[in-house]
Design a protein around this motif. Structure first.
Motif, PDB file in Angstrom:
ATOM      1  N   PRO A  36       0.842  -1.206   0.000  1.00 60.85           N
ATOM      2  CA  PRO A  36       0.000   0.000   0.000  1.00 60.85           C
ATOM      3  C   PRO A  36       0.872   1.250   0.000  1.00 60.85           C
ATOM      4  O   PRO A  36       1.984   1.248   0.514  1.00 60.85           O
ATOM      5  CB  PRO A  36      -0.783  -0.093   1.316  1.00 60.85           C
ATOM      6  CG  PRO A  36      -0.462  -1.417   1.899  1.00 60.85           C
ATOM      7  CD  PRO A  36       0.810  -1.890   1.302  1.00 60.85           C
ATOM      8  N   CYS A  37       0.325   2.293  -0.584  1.00 57.93           N
ATOM      9  CA  CYS A  37       1.014   3.576  -0.731  1.00 57.93           C
ATOM     10  C   CYS A  37       0.348   4.595   0.195  1.00 57.93           C
ATOM     11  O   CYS A  37      -0.835   4.451   0.540  1.00 57.93           O
ATOM     12  CB  CYS A  37       0.852   4.018  -2.181  1.00 57.93           C
ATOM     13  SG  CYS A  37       1.557   5.606  -2.611  1.00 57.93           S
ATOM     14  N   SER A  38       1.082   5.647   0.532  1.00 54.33           N
ATOM     15  CA  SER A  38       0.437   6.754   1.251  1.00 54.33           C
ATOM     16  C   SER A  38      -0.739   7.298   0.446  1.00 54.33           C
ATOM     17  O   SER A  38      -1.704   7.805   1.008  1.00 54.33           O
ATOM     18  CB  SER A  38       1.427   7.889   1.478  1.00 54.33           C
ATOM     19  OG  SER A  38       2.519   7.426   2.192  1.00 54.33           O
ATOM     20  N   SER A  39      -0.647   7.213  -0.879  1.00 51.61           N
ATOM     21  CA  SER A  39      -1.761   7.678  -1.724  1.00 51.61           C
ATOM     22  C   SER A  39      -3.011   6.830  -1.493  1.00 51.61           C
ATOM     23  O   SER A  39      -4.130   7.344  -1.571  1.00 51.61           O
ATOM     24  CB  SER A  39      -1.379   7.623  -3.203  1.00 51.61           C
ATOM     25  OG  SER A  39      -0.208   8.334  -3.439  1.00 51.61           O
ATOM     26  N   ASP A  40      -2.839   5.521  -1.229  1.00 48.78           N
ATOM     27  CA  ASP A  40      -4.008   4.681  -0.894  1.00 48.78           C
ATOM     28  C   ASP A  40      -4.622   5.160   0.423  1.00 48.78           C
ATOM     29  O   ASP A  40      -5.839   5.184   0.582  1.00 48.78           O
ATOM     30  CB  ASP A  40      -3.604   3.205  -0.764  1.00 48.78           C
ATOM     31  CG  ASP A  40      -3.100   2.610  -2.077  1.00 48.78           C
ATOM     32  OD1 ASP A  40      -3.729   2.859  -3.109  1.00 48.78           O
ATOM     33  OD2 ASP A  40      -2.063   1.918  -2.044  1.00 48.78           O
ATOM     34  N   GLY A  58      -5.191  -0.210  -4.847  1.00 51.51           N
ATOM     35  CA  GLY A  58      -3.789  -0.599  -4.986  1.00 51.51           C
ATOM     36  C   GLY A  58      -3.193  -0.298  -6.351  1.00 51.51           C
ATOM     37  O   GLY A  58      -3.857  -0.461  -7.384  1.00 51.51           O
ATOM     38  N   HIS A  59      -1.918   0.160  -6.323  1.00 51.45           N
ATOM     39  CA  HIS A  59      -1.234   0.437  -7.588  1.00 51.45           C
ATOM     40  C   HIS A  59       0.249   0.073  -7.545  1.00 51.45           C
ATOM     41  O   HIS A  59       0.982   0.387  -8.466  1.00 51.45           O
ATOM     42  CB  HIS A  59      -1.417   1.906  -7.983  1.00 51.45           C
ATOM     43  CG  HIS A  59      -0.992   2.872  -6.919  1.00 51.45           C
ATOM     44  ND1 HIS A  59      -1.882   3.477  -6.068  1.00 51.45           N
ATOM     45  CD2 HIS A  59       0.228   3.320  -6.559  1.00 51.45           C
ATOM     46  CE1 HIS A  59      -1.222   4.259  -5.234  1.00 51.45           C
ATOM     47  NE2 HIS A  59       0.065   4.180  -5.500  1.00 51.45           N
ATOM     48  N   GLU A  60       0.704  -0.568  -6.460  1.00 48.16           N
ATOM     49  CA  GLU A  60       2.117  -0.953  -6.389  1.00 48.16           C
ATOM     50  C   GLU A  60       2.209  -2.469  -6.337  1.00 48.16           C
ATOM     51  O   GLU A  60       1.763  -3.072  -5.351  1.00 48.16           O
ATOM     52  CB  GLU A  60       2.775  -0.346  -5.151  1.00 48.16           C
ATOM     53  CG  GLU A  60       2.851   1.169  -5.193  1.00 48.16           C
ATOM     54  CD  GLU A  60       3.615   1.735  -4.010  1.00 48.16           C
ATOM     55  OE1 GLU A  60       4.748   1.308  -3.754  1.00 48.16           O
ATOM     56  OE2 GLU A  60       3.052   2.617  -3.326  1.00 48.16           O
ATOM     57  N   SER A  61       2.808  -3.070  -7.376  1.00 42.82           N
ATOM     58  CA  SER A  61       2.884  -4.534  -7.401  1.00 42.82           C
ATOM     59  C   SER A  61       3.998  -5.017  -8.314  1.00 42.82           C
ATOM     60  O   SER A  61       4.417  -4.313  -9.229  1.00 42.82           O
ATOM     61  CB  SER A  61       1.554  -5.138  -7.881  1.00 42.82           C
ATOM     62  OG  SER A  61       1.327  -4.806  -9.231  1.00 42.82           O
ATOM     63  N   VAL A 149       8.379   0.577  -8.630  1.00 43.37           N
ATOM     64  CA  VAL A 149       7.189   0.850  -9.449  1.00 43.37           C
ATOM     65  C   VAL A 149       6.496   2.158  -9.089  1.00 43.37           C
ATOM     66  O   VAL A 149       5.795   2.741  -9.915  1.00 43.37           O
ATOM     67  CB  VAL A 149       6.172  -0.322  -9.407  1.00 43.37           C
ATOM     68  CG1 VAL A 149       6.821  -1.605  -9.913  1.00 43.37           C
ATOM     69  CG2 VAL A 149       5.565  -0.509  -8.022  1.00 43.37           C
ATOM     70  N   ASP A 150       6.670   2.639  -7.872  1.00 42.23           N
ATOM     71  CA  ASP A 150       6.052   3.904  -7.475  1.00 42.23           C
ATOM     72  C   ASP A 150       7.020   4.744  -6.641  1.00 42.23           C
ATOM     73  O   ASP A 150       7.376   5.872  -7.001  1.00 42.23           O
ATOM     74  CB  ASP A 150       4.763   3.639  -6.689  1.00 42.23           C
ATOM     75  CG  ASP A 150       4.005   4.918  -6.357  1.00 42.23           C
ATOM     76  OD1 ASP A 150       4.485   6.010  -6.677  1.00 42.23           O
ATOM     77  OD2 ASP A 150       2.912   4.823  -5.762  1.00 42.23           O
ATOM     78  N   VAL A 151       7.498   4.172  -5.539  1.00 47.90           N
ATOM     79  CA  VAL A 151       8.282   4.942  -4.572  1.00 47.90           C
ATOM     80  C   VAL A 151       9.536   5.554  -5.215  1.00 47.90           C
ATOM     81  O   VAL A 151       9.786   6.761  -5.100  1.00 47.90           O
ATOM     82  CB  VAL A 151       8.652   4.007  -3.391  1.00 47.90           C
ATOM     83  CG1 VAL A 151       9.689   4.651  -2.515  1.00 47.90           C
ATOM     84  CG2 VAL A 151       7.408   3.647  -2.607  1.00 47.90           C
TER      85      VAL A 151
HETATM   86 ZN    ZN Z   1       1.490   5.455  -4.882  1.00 48.50          ZN
END
Ligand code: ZN
Ligand code: NAP
Length: 353
Positions: A36-40, A58-61, A149-151
């Protein structure tokens, strides 16, 4: 198919969602690991625009490819892939103008868990697999790939948009996962002195490892006074905002240099009103300070470049993973851990099987 969804603002839960449907250019994936991201956290608990009922979050995988459309050239069932959080809509005209994040409409690149089903599910669909999946090189671990993928791409986007040159002085607000990667990105771009602003002890330690030369605590230090006195009164060349409330933007104006200073915001601005810009340090509208605000860079080429940076030893993002949980059903715990930031949490990796 079991999925973790937003039931209504502030309420999450498990749902039996329809199976994803393949098209000629896309792929169906099963997640190997998600985070999970802070954006979630912002999306679930912080409001924002209305969402589809039972939106899969969810968007990080990272994932295993289960099947691909008949026109997919570079990927096949069984491949281990990193899945960019930002998947640009490659069919939109303004892609050709370099507008990857907002081609066609605002935030068109941010599809997963926002306008399309996200990755917190047993299976999910990614459009345009040849452009939106990244091959994970040999030797790059699951933790490292997941952090790309995101961070990592977000933190690096913050650094790239900050006008950093060799020897630049930089201040990074926030040393959560995104700010830590902004510190690392600033160092890779050649920054000289890097002030990092945060308070949690394990984040402070990592900030030093990733290149911070000076640590400031926003709870106890007068940031403006310290930065100005430490820079001979002129301020820093670049500010990256990766944490804090909306007031940090005004503070950034106060501490960035007149004429050549750049502020790069990658932070989430909360609420629906306005942010304040200081009239005086904004030079009454004539300060020569540049402000950039942007979503992370995404898509295959970007993420494969970052994975190469890991492979060739330029950066190791794996220390960001402070906690690991086993089983997709743990994603709910992981989201709460990201919200509450207890027990030294920076990122929680959920291994799905
Ligand atoms: Zn994110
Ligand atoms: P995080 O883990 O919550 O970290 C926030 C950091 O900000 C912490 O280091 C915190 O310090 C610090 N902070 C809090 N209040 C502050 C203040 N007043 N002044 C300075 N620093 C302060 O968040 P994250 O996961 O790193 O994410 C950072 C931001 O990036 C979030 O807003 C997220 O939504 C956004 N984001 C943007 C994109 C994009 O595409 N642009 C992508 C992903 C995430 P402590 O040490 O005290 O905790």
């Amino acid at each position: 198919m079991k999925s973790f969804v937003l039931k209504q603002p502030g309420v999450v839960g498990w749902h039996n969602s329809p199976e994803p449907v393949l098209d000629d250019y896309g792929a169906i994936l099963r997640p190997i690991a998600v985070t999970p991201c802070s954006s979630d956290v912002h999306l679930v608990f912080g409001g924002g625009s209305p969402k589809e009922p039972n939106l899969i979050l969810g968007h990080e995988s990272i994932a295993e490819v289960i099947s691909v459309g008949q026109n997919v050239r570079d990927f096949k069932a069984g491949d281990r892939v990193a899945v960019p959080a930002i998947t640009p809509d490659w069919h939109e005209k303004s892609i050709a103008e370099g507008n990857l994040a907002h081609a066609g409409k605002p935030f068109s690149g941010h599809q997963f868990g926002r306008t399309s089903p996200g990755v917190f599910a047993e299976r999910y669909f990614v459009p345009d697999a040849d452009m939106n999946l990244a091959k994970i090189p040999q030797g790059v671990t699951d933790e490292q790939a997941l952090m790309c993928v995101d961070v990592m791409t977000t933190g690096f986007t913050g650094a790239e948009n900050a006008g950093i040159k060799i020897g630049s002085t930089v201040c990074v607000f926030g040393i959560g996962p995104i700010g830590l990667m902004a510190v690392a990105g600033a160092r890779l771009l050649g920054a000289g002195r890097i002030f990092a602003v945060g308070s949690r002890p394990n984040c402070v330690e990592l900030a030093k490892q990733y290149g911070a030369t000076d640590i400031l605590n926003y709870k106890t230090d007068d940031i403006k006074e310290t930065i100005l006195s430490q820079t001979g009164g002129i301020g820093v060349d670049s500010v990256i905002i990766a944490g804090g409330n909306n007031d940090v933007l005004a503070l950034a104006y106060d501490i960035v240099r007149y004429g050549i200073g750049t502020i790069s915001n990658i932070n989430y601005l909360s609420g629906t009103g306005f942010v304040q810009l200081p009239i005086f340090s904004g030079g009454r509208g004539m300060c020569g300070k540049t402000l950039n605000m942007e979503l992370a860079k995404g898509g295959r080429a970007r993420i494969e470049r970052l994975l190469d940076m890991v492979k060739y030893g330029r950066i190791d993002p794996s220390p960001l993973v402070t906690h690991k949980l086993k089983g997709l059903e743990q994603v709910e715990n992981a989201l709460c851990m990201m919200r509450d930031k207890t027990d030294g949490v920076i990122k929680v990796m959920v291994e799905c099987f």
